[in-house]
Write a protein that holds these residues in place. Sequence first.
Motif, PDB file in Angstrom:
ATOM      1  N   CYS A   1      72.092 -25.500 -20.007  1.00 33.06           N
ATOM      2  CA  CYS A   1      71.269 -24.980 -18.912  1.00 33.06           C
ATOM      3  C   CYS A   1      70.875 -23.535 -19.208  1.00 33.06           C
ATOM      4  CB  CYS A   1      72.065 -25.075 -17.605  1.00 33.06           C
ATOM      5  SG  CYS A   1      71.292 -24.265 -16.209  1.00 33.06           S
TER       6      CYS A   1
ATOM      7  N   ILE B   1      70.019 -21.278 -17.322  1.00 31.20           N
ATOM      8  CA  ILE B   1      70.447 -20.331 -16.280  1.00 31.20           C
ATOM      9  C   ILE B   1      71.926 -19.988 -16.454  1.00 31.20           C
ATOM     10  CG2 ILE B   1      70.683 -19.966 -13.773  1.00 31.20           C
ATOM     11  CD1 ILE B   1      67.732 -20.120 -14.684  1.00 31.20           C
ATOM     12  N   CYS B   2      72.778 -21.021 -16.496  1.00 30.18           N
ATOM     13  CA  CYS B   2      74.218 -20.755 -16.484  1.00 30.18           C
ATOM     14  C   CYS B   2      74.913 -21.178 -17.772  1.00 30.18           C
ATOM     15  CB  CYS B   2      74.862 -21.468 -15.302  1.00 30.18           C
ATOM     16  SG  CYS B   2      74.851 -23.257 -15.486  1.00 30.18           S
TER      17      CYS B   2
ATOM     18  N   CYS C   1      70.734 -27.583 -15.172  1.00 26.14           N
ATOM     19  CA  CYS C   1      71.934 -28.336 -14.786  1.00 26.14           C
ATOM     20  C   CYS C   1      71.896 -28.655 -13.283  1.00 26.14           C
ATOM     21  CB  CYS C   1      73.204 -27.572 -15.152  1.00 26.14           C
ATOM     22  SG  CYS C   1      73.651 -26.289 -13.991  1.00 26.14           S
TER      23      CYS C   1
ATOM     24  N   CYS D   1      72.846 -25.709 -10.795  1.00 35.40           N
ATOM     25  CA  CYS D   1      71.784 -24.721 -10.562  1.00 35.40           C
ATOM     26  C   CYS D   1      70.659 -25.341  -9.728  1.00 35.40           C
ATOM     27  CB  CYS D   1      71.226 -24.198 -11.878  1.00 35.40           C
ATOM     28  SG  CYS D   1      72.387 -23.124 -12.736  1.00 35.40           S
TER      29      CYS D   1
HETATM   30 ZN   LIG Z   1      72.957 -24.188 -14.632  1.00 38.17          ZN
END
Ligand SMILES: [Zn+2]
Length: 302
Positions: free
Chosen positions: A10, A12-13, A31, A34
């Motif tokens: 992902c 983002i994370c 994911c 998120c």
């Molecule tokens: Zn994520």
Amino acid sequence: MGLFSKKPPCPICGGKISWFLPSKIEGQYICDTCYSKIDMDNDKKCNLTMQGFKEYLAFYDENQHLKSKFAVSEKIDFGIWDTKIIFDYQNKLFCMSKNPDKTVFEGKHLKSFIIKEDNIPLFEGSSEGIRCYTSTVPERAMALAPQIAQYMMSKQLARAIDKMDDGKENRTAPIQLFDIPEPFKAFNVELYLDHPYWTVIKCDMDGPRFSHEHPNVNDYIRDYQDSIKEIEKLVKALKTVAFPGTVEISVAFGTTSAQGVQKSVAPSVDPIEEIKRYKALMEEGIISQQEFEAKKKQLLGI
Ligand SMILES: [Zn+2]
């Protein structure tokens, strides 16, 4: 890319992307954790860019603070689909859920609201005041009484015919179910917001239904009054968090509406009661003496 091929983490994370139908933003897999944070208008969600999503996540984190201080003062239950709205009177907050687990709105985000009975306004609210319109639903329900009585009679008759030959209920004569449509289907609630991610929130609360076997106007009206109590609770709660101190104005159905209600469907009203109501409005300074006089003449037909 196949279903089981390895996907990048992902963006983002750095978490793992779900193997089953993962969500995408601008072509990149996100994911589930998120993606599940997204709670916004559908059209905004569809047009979300990766940059926009990152900005949204900052807003989401900020909103956590409102979620954590949320103390539920009132809960409105919409019945079907389990829609609920909770209110925090002290902090002037509300949230479209049974727990503050979705976006928490501040009362100041609410610009206006309207509650309709199948598109006929019942309540309208904004910082200018709360308008309450007279509903024609009880009257229209009452008007169905003859049809209901006729249905019950034909049902009795069918039973009597059924018992005629041997005195027993054989249930051979078909008994039709009552299927006259109710005066309205649902209360439509629309909340208009001044908010970066929300423009309007719409939800419906089902109106009462006639029993298919034992339809009864009194039962219907009793159920209707129960629903109205819940709607009035909602109006009071919205007023408390968003428009405290505004006046409530009762408007006889068909006299005035921002929604352009058709006068042709206005029910017959008791002119004396109406005049008393307008007199009260004049005394409160909501309408002028001239407006009152004009209305009085109109109502008396002079
Ligand atoms: Zn994520």
